[in-house]
Write a protein that holds these residues in place. Structure first.
Motif, PDB file in Angstrom:
ATOM      1  N   THR A  48      -2.415   9.485   2.796  1.00  0.00           N
ATOM      2  CA  THR A  48      -2.410   8.145   2.540  1.00  0.00           C
ATOM      3  C   THR A  48      -1.221   7.519   3.097  1.00  0.00           C
ATOM      4  OG1 THR A  48      -4.087   8.055   0.819  1.00  0.00           O
ATOM      5  CG2 THR A  48      -2.688   5.960   1.391  1.00  0.00           C
ATOM      6  N   VAL A  49      -0.055   8.086   2.426  1.00  0.00           N
ATOM      7  CA  VAL A  49       1.538   7.711   2.950  1.00  0.00           C
ATOM      8  C   VAL A  49       1.491   7.821   4.526  1.00  0.00           C
ATOM      9  CG1 VAL A  49       3.768   8.314   2.918  1.00  0.00           C
ATOM     10  CG2 VAL A  49       2.489   8.256   0.818  1.00  0.00           C
ATOM     11  N   LEU A  50       1.269   8.739   5.033  1.00  0.00           N
ATOM     12  CA  LEU A  50       1.463   9.038   6.513  1.00  0.00           C
ATOM     13  C   LEU A  50       0.669   8.166   7.481  1.00  0.00           C
ATOM     14  CD1 LEU A  50       1.266  13.033   6.718  1.00  0.00           C
ATOM     15  CD2 LEU A  50       3.262  11.738   6.978  1.00  0.00           C
ATOM     16  N   ALA A  51      -0.661   7.913   6.887  1.00  0.00           N
ATOM     17  CA  ALA A  51      -1.442   6.858   7.662  1.00  0.00           C
ATOM     18  C   ALA A  51      -0.835   5.498   7.579  1.00  0.00           C
ATOM     19  CB  ALA A  51      -2.962   7.066   7.228  1.00  0.00           C
ATOM     20  N   GLN A  53       0.519   3.204  10.597  1.00  0.00           N
ATOM     21  CA  GLN A  53       0.296   1.633  11.052  1.00  0.00           C
ATOM     22  C   GLN A  53       1.278   0.808  10.740  1.00  0.00           C
ATOM     23  OE1 GLN A  53      -3.255   0.682   8.671  1.00  0.00           O
ATOM     24  NE2 GLN A  53      -3.580  -1.037   9.649  1.00  0.00           N
ATOM     25  N   LEU A  54       2.061   1.062   9.768  1.00  0.00           N
ATOM     26  CA  LEU A  54       3.313   0.054   9.570  1.00  0.00           C
ATOM     27  C   LEU A  54       4.165   0.061  10.728  1.00  0.00           C
ATOM     28  CD1 LEU A  54       4.668  -1.869   7.421  1.00  0.00           C
ATOM     29  CD2 LEU A  54       5.927   0.142   6.726  1.00  0.00           C
ATOM     30  N   SER A  55       4.576   1.166  11.245  1.00  0.00           N
ATOM     31  CA  SER A  55       5.444   1.320  12.479  1.00  0.00           C
ATOM     32  C   SER A  55       4.857   0.565  13.629  1.00  0.00           C
ATOM     33  CB  SER A  55       5.424   2.840  12.758  1.00  0.00           C
ATOM     34  OG  SER A  55       6.241   3.104  13.917  1.00  0.00           O
ATOM     35  N   MET A 115       0.931  -1.230   0.007  1.00  0.00           N
ATOM     36  CA  MET A 115      -0.201  -0.061  -0.018  1.00  0.00           C
ATOM     37  C   MET A 115       0.841   1.234  -0.128  1.00  0.00           C
ATOM     38  SD  MET A 115      -2.961  -1.107   2.826  1.00  0.00           S
ATOM     39  CE  MET A 115      -3.690   0.730   2.941  1.00  0.00           C
ATOM     40  N   LEU A 116       1.954   1.251   0.707  1.00  0.00           N
ATOM     41  CA  LEU A 116       2.926   2.301   0.855  1.00  0.00           C
ATOM     42  C   LEU A 116       3.367   2.813  -0.311  1.00  0.00           C
ATOM     43  CD1 LEU A 116       4.070   4.254   2.642  1.00  0.00           C
ATOM     44  CD2 LEU A 116       5.936   2.808   3.169  1.00  0.00           C
TER      45      LEU A 116
END
Length: 221
Positions: free
Chosen positions: A113-116, A120-122, A104-105
């Motif tokens: 979207t990138v920040l969200a 979540q990935l972190s 998704m990134l």
């Protein structure tokens, strides 16, 4: 858990480290008590936590039995199968989620979207790191056994229940009596030497008193 007595304290500790290394293990921690100037009449004690490969545990315990007198031994096992399977399955789920978020990134086209996705990935990667660390602990518990060993320095070792019979008990009682007698004589000798200056002083005073009494008797005659 092992309770061990030895009359060769320093040699035992050296040989214990060698025995652990010979079986692919190591002494994880150690603690020593007694033997200081204020405790010079106190037998020394030590406590060791030893890590030994599980398949070599019996060989190591047998070796310890030849180094000193094992007065107590207990063994226990902890079943971590369910906990291990749970961690393993959670890691698999998070790995799949991590891969989806990375996809998704890469495909994200706007900053929001990138920040969200990154946030979540972190969180997923942080939880993955924690679970993998826990799995390493479980792997270590499975691969290595922990030996808790209490060591006590003694003048003579105790007779264990396995070795006990009429003759050993009678012999141990006789030797114990001799040992007690020797300890009593030793204590009396130490007391006598310590009190010697006072005894000499009172003997000198007594001698002077005797001389004075004799001198007075001669004058009276």
């Amino acid at each position: 858990n092992e309770q061990v007595e030895t009359t060769a304290y320093d040699a035992f500790i050296t040989e214990l480290g060698e025995a652990a290394a010979a079986q692919g293990g190591y002494i994880s921690s150690s603690r020593y008590t007694g033997g200081g100037e204020a405790e010079k009449n106190t037998n020394r004690r030590a406590y060791f936590v030893i890590r030994i490969p599980a398949e070599n545990l019996s060989a190591f315990c047998n070796k310890v039995g030849t180094l000193g007198s094992v007065t107590s031994f207990s063994e226990s096992a902890e079943d971590i199968t369910l906990a291990y399977v749970d961690v393993d399955s959670r890691i698999a789920v998070l790995v799949a989620e991590e891969e989806a978020l990375l996809t998704m990134l890469r495909e994200a086209s706007d900053t929001a979207t990138v920040l969200a996705v990154r946030a979540q990935l972190s969180g997923v990667q942080g939880e993955l790191a924690s679970l993998r660390a826990r799995k390493r602990v479980y792997d270590d518990q499975v691969a290595y056994s922990t030996v808790n060993l209490n060591l006590q320095e003694v003048v003579r070792v105790s007779v264990t229940a396995k070795e006990s019979n009429f003759f050993t008990e009678a012999g141990d009682a006789f030797v114990g009596s001799l040992f007690g007698l020797g300890s009593g004589l030793r204590a009396f000798g130490i007391f006598l030497i310590g009190a010697l200056p006072f005894l000499l002083f009172f003997a000198l005073i007594g001698g002077v008193v005797v001389l004075i009494v004799r001198a007075k008797r001669k004058k009276t005659k």
